[in-house]
Structure formats: structure tokens, C-alpha cells
Design an enzyme around this catalytic site. Structure first.
Site, PDB file in Angstrom:
ATOM      1  N   CYS A  91     -31.836  13.969  16.084  1.00  0.00           N
ATOM      2  CA  CYS A  91     -31.338  12.802  16.851  1.00  0.00           C
ATOM      3  C   CYS A  91     -30.992  11.728  15.824  1.00  0.00           C
ATOM      4  CB  CYS A  91     -32.416  12.282  17.792  1.00  0.00           C
ATOM      5  SG  CYS A  91     -33.190  13.566  18.793  1.00  0.00           S
ATOM      6  N   ALA A  92     -29.886  11.890  15.152  1.00  0.00           N
ATOM      7  CA  ALA A  92     -29.691  11.159  13.896  1.00  0.00           C
ATOM      8  C   ALA A  92     -29.046   9.784  14.032  1.00  0.00           C
ATOM      9  CB  ALA A  92     -28.849  12.009  12.941  1.00  0.00           C
ATOM     10  N   GLY A  93     -28.319   9.533  15.123  1.00  0.00           N
ATOM     11  CA  GLY A  93     -27.561   8.281  15.212  1.00  0.00           C
ATOM     12  C   GLY A  93     -28.442   7.060  15.259  1.00  0.00           C
ATOM     13  N   PRO A  94     -28.059   5.987  14.599  1.00  0.00           N
ATOM     14  CA  PRO A  94     -26.855   5.766  13.800  1.00  0.00           C
ATOM     15  C   PRO A  94     -26.968   6.216  12.347  1.00  0.00           C
ATOM     16  CG  PRO A  94     -28.073   3.718  14.011  1.00  0.00           C
ATOM     17  CD  PRO A  94     -28.843   4.754  14.785  1.00  0.00           C
ATOM     18  N   GLY A  95     -28.063   6.851  11.969  1.00  0.00           N
ATOM     19  CA  GLY A  95     -28.069   7.475  10.641  1.00  0.00           C
ATOM     20  C   GLY A  95     -29.000   6.838   9.619  1.00  0.00           C
ATOM     21  N   GLY A  96     -29.853   5.920  10.058  1.00  0.00           N
ATOM     22  CA  GLY A  96     -30.753   5.246   9.115  1.00  0.00           C
ATOM     23  C   GLY A  96     -31.657   6.234   8.378  1.00  0.00           C
ATOM     24  N   LYS A  97     -32.432   6.993   9.138  1.00  0.00           N
ATOM     25  CA  LYS A  97     -33.353   7.935   8.485  1.00  0.00           C
ATOM     26  C   LYS A  97     -32.576   9.083   7.854  1.00  0.00           C
ATOM     27  CE  LYS A  97     -37.057   6.767  11.640  1.00  0.00           C
ATOM     28  NZ  LYS A  97     -36.154   6.035  12.591  1.00  0.00           N
ATOM     29  N   CYS A 139     -39.798   5.082  18.300  1.00  0.00           N
ATOM     30  CA  CYS A 139     -40.025   3.658  18.015  1.00  0.00           C
ATOM     31  C   CYS A 139     -40.613   3.037  19.277  1.00  0.00           C
ATOM     32  CB  CYS A 139     -38.778   2.945  17.515  1.00  0.00           C
ATOM     33  SG  CYS A 139     -37.392   2.999  18.628  1.00  0.00           S
TER      34      CYS A 139
HETATM   35  C1  LIG Z   1     -34.125   6.535  18.155  1.00  0.00           C
HETATM   36  S1  LIG Z   1     -32.465   6.949  17.950  1.00  0.00           S
HETATM   37  C2  LIG Z   1     -32.465   7.724  16.385  1.00  0.00           C
HETATM   38  C3  LIG Z   1     -32.420   6.752  15.247  1.00  0.00           C
HETATM   39  C4  LIG Z   1     -32.068   7.398  13.932  1.00  0.00           C
HETATM   40  N1  LIG Z   1     -32.975   8.478  13.609  1.00  0.00           N
HETATM   41  C5  LIG Z   1     -32.037   6.412  12.788  1.00  0.00           C
HETATM   42  O1  LIG Z   1     -33.028   6.331  12.040  1.00  0.00           O
HETATM   43  O2  LIG Z   1     -31.036   5.730  12.648  1.00  0.00           O
HETATM   44  C6  LIG Z   1     -32.279   8.290  19.042  1.00  0.00           C
HETATM   45  C7  LIG Z   1     -30.916   8.947  18.998  1.00  0.00           C
HETATM   46  O3  LIG Z   1     -30.984  10.103  19.835  1.00  0.00           O
HETATM   47  C8  LIG Z   1     -29.726  10.299  20.374  1.00  0.00           C
HETATM   48  N2  LIG Z   1     -29.825  11.226  21.525  1.00  0.00           N
HETATM   49  C9  LIG Z   1     -29.802  10.946  22.836  1.00  0.00           C
HETATM   50  N3  LIG Z   1     -29.813  12.084  23.542  1.00  0.00           N
HETATM   51  C10 LIG Z   1     -29.859  13.105  22.661  1.00  0.00           C
HETATM   52  C11 LIG Z   1     -29.843  14.508  22.780  1.00  0.00           C
HETATM   53  N4  LIG Z   1     -29.804  15.102  23.976  1.00  0.00           N
HETATM   54  N5  LIG Z   1     -29.853  15.237  21.661  1.00  0.00           N
HETATM   55  C12 LIG Z   1     -29.909  14.643  20.440  1.00  0.00           C
HETATM   56  N6  LIG Z   1     -29.917  13.311  20.264  1.00  0.00           N
HETATM   57  C13 LIG Z   1     -29.880  12.557  21.367  1.00  0.00           C
HETATM   58  C14 LIG Z   1     -29.259   8.914  20.727  1.00  0.00           C
HETATM   59  O4  LIG Z   1     -27.855   8.876  20.869  1.00  0.00           O
HETATM   60  C15 LIG Z   1     -29.768   8.122  19.533  1.00  0.00           C
HETATM   61  O5  LIG Z   1     -28.757   8.013  18.578  1.00  0.00           O
END
Ligand SMILES: C[S@@+](CC[C@H](N)C(=O)[O-])C[C@H]1O[C@@H](n2cnc3c(N)ncnc32)[C@H](O)[C@@H]1O
Length: 533
Positions: A323-329, A445
Site C-alpha cells: 500500500c505504497a501511496g504516496p511513496g514515503g516509506k 498510522c
Molecule cells: C497509509 S497509506 C500508505 C502510506 C505510504 N506507505 C507512505 O508511507 O507514503 C495507505 C495507502 O493504501 C492505499 N490503498 C487503499 N486501498 C488499497 C488496496 N485495496 N490495496 C492496496 N493499497 C490500498 C491507499 O490508496 C493509500 O495510498
């Protein structure tokens, strides 16, 4: 005693005629936002144009938040730019916007005592303007005269002359008491120390107070609720991360520019000095803004050992950020992967967020990473097994309340039902592609027990082959000495969550200066160990 102002802003003139008729529509009803209602019969060109630009910017952000469900942290910078505010005014607009949004529930309780009807009967722009006025009166060092007059000027310019008398009268009532007196009054009906009283005193919804209290207790911090609630209302510091092995060494110039090196994690710094975008390395993506808690967890996963690890060498490993968006980790993981000869697949379903991931990773050598724009629940389609998996799951975000001032009032307990099902499905998908011998970090988080402890208990029940590793050990080994000490101290404090809670890491704003990130580390024993059992 002053009279309760009428919320339609009507006043009668000397002849007894109702003024401000422009407040009513043709049916004589109060118009609602979005129904083409006008607040003044004056054309915009006739309205006062003397509203203060910083307050106007704050007002526009509040409108975007309540009208469009916008995120203040995304809208505010654009409004500041549009109004070409200087640094001081930008600071004022930021404090006003964030403060009014954070304390909205408490301010609404105060306002409801100063208005003759329910706040839901007020037009939304008027309520937003009042919230800004209350914050200036009760929580900023703005004189009563300026707070009232500037808010009235804002209302005239942005809404119309009609409601300005009403806004003036309401704010004058608010100004009759201090913040302490108001809080005493609105929370007086609640039992002292109860969740409801604390909710009003610290501007959190009561259900959030309950969840935080439960989680603190679970992690041996039952006495720290007030500290946490206070920390949630403070502005977070800006944390920086230098991507290891990427481009030039950028942390040194950030330190020269006034940043302070983190004592918790390597490559991290705290910046209090203003425009972070101007630091060398930030435009290039080599130095990034990232909460130290997030950095710490990414490093802990990248360096985690397992009971059967004889060789800590990760070269050749495949890593997955589900679940990478927006890509910080993902950016930090990709840099660590590149440095040590591993590769990372960063997965994100939302197309625009997948683009942000690609952008975040662009500073890292391209052979070390790739991006998949897809649902994490279908990750098995990649036909790969991954040695290290991060599931930084979509969650309520109750651990990042400092950053998203409006989110505490927008979230509902009902959100948990949907999110926890998604978290469960993502966990199952991740476990499905975890290589034997691999480790999976489950991260949120949010400290809400339903999203943290309960998810871990359930995944262990559904997948009895998994082992729960002590996440404190992984964090400690990825820490500088002070970070390791903090982890050891925390590990000793685990209390009421049952046996597994002692292996789960929960970071806290008031204790660690980070977001309230949760981190559990799961391990799928390797083939050798499975055969031996
Ligand atoms: C908590 S954020 C992740 C933050 C990210 N790891 C960072 O450090 O920038 C959760 C992410 O999960 C994504 N998400 C939502 N539904 C999902 C799915 N079914 N499969 C994978 N990712 C999903 C969201 O779009 C969001 O970008």
C-alpha cells in the site's frame, strides 16, 4: 446579560422594518449552502473589500474543507500562494486555519451557547467564519476588537453585509469569557475526567478519546491520556529523511541550515527553520519530508532478523510495499534495497497516488524498484514471493491527528467497519505472497485497537503458521542509542493487552515526537524449520 443573537442576522431598523431581507429566499425561508442563496442584495462590487488576506485565505480553506471534503494541508499552501502572503501572514493563516479546524467540536459547543438555534440551522459559510472568529478570540493573541472587526470585515467581503451584524453579536458574546471559562462551562455538565469532559477540554470526539485511552492502557501508558490529547493539538515538527546511498550527502547541509539531527534514527533530522522546499536536496528528492516514526519502521523492516536468520545479507531479496501511496516509506525502502542489492515492488491502486509513488522513487536507481498500479488484494497475480513485505494499511489515521486538523471530526466510528475488513483482506493477500523465511510488517498510522491488536490477533488465528516477532527488537536494532533505549523502555511497559501486546510497537506523539504509528512484525518460518516441526 446580552441577548442571544438571531442566527438569520435580522435586525429591525428604527421604523421596525426588518433589515437584511437579502438573507431570505423567495419562500421566506433561510436559504442553504448550494441552493443558489445570496447573502447580500449588494453586488459583489459594492461589498467591502477590506478583508484581511490572511484571514480570507483561512476562510477559503475552511470552506473547501466543509463544502468539498478537502484536506486543509493540501489546500492551504495554494491559498497562501494565491494571496501572496508573506512569511508572517502565512504563519498567521496557518495557525488560524489549523487551530479553528482542530478545535471545531469544542468551538461549536461554545457557539451553540451563543446562538438562538442549532448550529445546523446556520449557513455553512457563516459557521466557518464564526469558528475563525472564536479561534482568534480564545486561542490566539489577537485583541477582541481586531478578532471581531476583522471577522465581520471578512464576512462582509466574502459572504455579504447581511449576516455581519449577527456575526458581530455572536462573537461579542463569545468574547465575554476566556477559553478556560468556556471550557469549564461546556464541560461542567459532564462528569469530571470522563471521556465526554476530556473530549470537550481537548477538542477530540468522545469516541476517539475512548479509543486512544484503550490503546494507551494496552501499551502500559494508561496515565498519559491528557498528554497525548495535548500533543494531538500541537503543530508537528517537520522531520527530514536523507535517502541513503542516493545522490549527494544532503543531511549535512540541512544541519548547517539549522536542522537538528535525530537522536532516534540515523539519516533523520528535525527542521524548525521555515521553508523546507529550499533546502538543498529537497527539490531533487534526495532529502524528503517524512515523519521519523515512518522512517524508523521502514528501517526496522529492512533490517529485521528472524529466529532462523544466519546471514543478515539481504542481497537478492525481493521486497514488497503493498500500500505504497504516496511513496514515503517506499522511497526509503527502495533506497535501502538499492544500497544492499535487493529490489522493491511498490504497489498502489489509486492511479494518481501510483504516480506520486513513481515520483517519490525517482531519485533511487531505477533497477532497484518498480511500481504496480493495482489492488493489493490481487497481488498474487504477480506470481512472486516476497522476502520482506510492508503493509502500511489504509486506516482511520487517528495517529496523525496533528497533521490533518479536520480528520478527527470527519472520521466516524462506522468507518472502522469498512477499513478493518480491507485491512484483513490485505493482510491475507500479503501473507499469501510472503516467502517462507520472510517477514511482514503490518503498520497503521492509527493506534485504534480494532485496527492494530485485533488485526494481529486475527491474522495469527487465520494463519497459524505465522510467528509474531518482537517488533521492539527490530526497531531497537534500527535505532541510534537513544532510540534503542526508548524501545527497551516501551517494551517493558506493555500491560493490559494480553500476551501478544508486549511484542507490538506503538509510537506516540507525546512520547516519541512521532505520529502514533503501530508496527507488528510477522514471520513465516522457512522450509527447514517447517519440516523440523
Ligand atoms: C497509509 S497509506 C500508505 C502510506 C505510504 N506507505 C507512505 O508511507 O507514503 C495507505 C495507502 O493504501 C492505499 N490503498 C487503499 N486501498 C488499497 C488496496 N485495496 N490495496 C492496496 N493499497 C490500498 C491507499 O490508496 C493509500 O495510498
Amino acid at each position: 446579560m446580552s441577548q442571544t443573537p438571531h442566527s438569520d442576522g435580522s435586525r429591525r431598523n428604527a421604523k421596525g422594518r426588518e433589515r437584511n431581507r437579502g438573507q431570505r429566499n423567495q419562500q421566506g425561508e433561510r436559504g442553504r449552502q448550494g441552493q443558489g442563496r445570496r447573502y447580500s442584495q449588494k453586488a459583489p462590487s459594492q461589498r467591502s473589500r477590506r478583508a484581511d488576506p490572511a484571514r480570507t485565505a483561512a476562510f477559503k480553506v475552511l470552506r473547501a474543507v466543509s463544502r468539498d471534503d478537502a484536506y486543509a494541508n493540501l489546500v492551504l499552501p495554494a491559498e497562501i500562494r494565491r494571496a501572496t502572503l508573506d512569511r508572517r501572514d502565512a504563519g498567521f493563516a496557518t495557525e488560524l486555519t489549523y487551530g479553528a479546524l482542530r478545535a471545531q467540536g469544542t468551538y461549536d459547543s461554545i457557539l451553540s451557547r451563543c446562538v438562538d438555534r442549532g448550529l445546523d440551522q446556520l449557513d455553512a459559510p457563516i459557521l466557518d467564519a464564526l469558528r475563525l472568529g472564536v479561534h482568534q478570540l480564545l486561542a490566539m493573541r489577537v485583541t477582541t476588537h481586531a478578532a471581531v472587526n476583522e471577522t465581520v470585515g471578512l464576512v462582509r467581503a466574502e459572504i455579504g453585509a447581511g449576516p455581519s451584524g449577527f456575526v458581530n453579536a455572536v462573537l461579542r458574546r463569545v468574547s465575554e469569557k476566556s477559553m478556560e471559562q468556556w471550557v469549564e462551562e461546556i464541560s461542567g455538565a459532564e462528569e469530571a475526567g470522563s471521556d465526554a469532559a476530556l473530549a470537550l477540554q481537548h477538542a477530540h470526539p468522545a469516541w476517539v478519546v475512548r479509543a486512544l485511552k484503550q490503546s494507551l492502557k494496552m501499551h502500559g501508558r494508561g496515565e498519559e491520556l491528557q498528554e497525548l490529547l495535548t500533543a494531538d493539538n500541537a503543530s508537528p515538527e517537520v522531520h527530514l529523511v536523507e535517502l541513503p546511498g542516493v545522490g549527494q550527502k544532503r543531511l549535512a547541509s540541512a544541519l548547517e541550515a539549522g536542522a537538528a539531527a535525530s537522536h532516534l534514527v540515523e539519516g533523520a533530522a528535525v527542521f524548525r527553520g521555515g521553508d523546507v522546499g529550499r533546502l538543498p536536496g529537497v527539490p531533487e528528492g534526495e532529502l524528503r519530508v517524512q515523519d521519523i516514526g515512518s522512517q524508523w519502521i521502514a528501517r526496522a523492516l529492512a533490517g529485521a532478523w528472524t529466529p532462523e536468520t544466519t546471514d543478515p545479507d539481504v542481497a537478492g531479496e525481493r521486497w514488497l510495499d503493498l500500500c505504497a501511496g504516496p511513496g514515503g516509506k517506499a522511497a526509503l525502502l527502495a533506497a535501502l534495497a538499492a544500497e544492499h542489492g535487493a529490489t522493491l515492488l511498490a504497489n498502489e491502486p489509486a492511479a494518481h497516488r501510483a504516480e506520486l509513488v513513481t515520483k517519490a522513487l525517482s531519485a533511487v536507481p531505477a533497477e532497484a524498484w518498480s511500481v504496480r498500479a493495482g489492488d493489493g488484494r490481487s497481488i498474487a497475480e504477480t506470481s512472486e514471493r516476497y522476502d520482506r513485505i510492508l503493509i502500511d494499511a489504509p486506516c482511520t489515521g487517528l495517529g496523525a491527528l496533528r497533521r490533518r486538523p479536520e480528520s478527527r471530526w470527519r472520521r466516524r466510528p462506522a468507518d472502522l467497519a469498512e477499513l478493518t475488513v480491507l485491512q484483513e483482506e490485505l493482510l491475507d493477500a500479503g501473507v499469501g505472497v510472503l516467502a517462507p523465511g520472510g517477514v511482514l510488517a503490518y503498520v497503521t498510522c492509527s493506534p485504534h485497537p480494532a485496527e492494530t491488536l485485533v488485526q494481529v490477533e486475527d491474522v495469527l488465528r487465520r494463519h497459524p503458521e505465522l510467528q509474531l516477532l518482537d517488533a521492539h527488537e527490530a526497531m531497537a536494532s534500527a535505532s541510534l542509542p537513544a532510540g534503542a533505549e526508548a524501545m527497551e523502555a516501551t517494551a517493558g511497559q506493555e500491560a493490559e493487552g494480553g500476551s501478544i501486546s508486549s511484542k507490538l510497537v506503538q509510537l506516540w506523539p507525546h512520547a516519541h515526537g512521532t505520529d502514533a504509528m503501530f508496527f507488528a512484525l510477522l514471520h513465516k518460518p522457512g522450509r527447514l524449520q517447517v519440516q523440523e516441526q
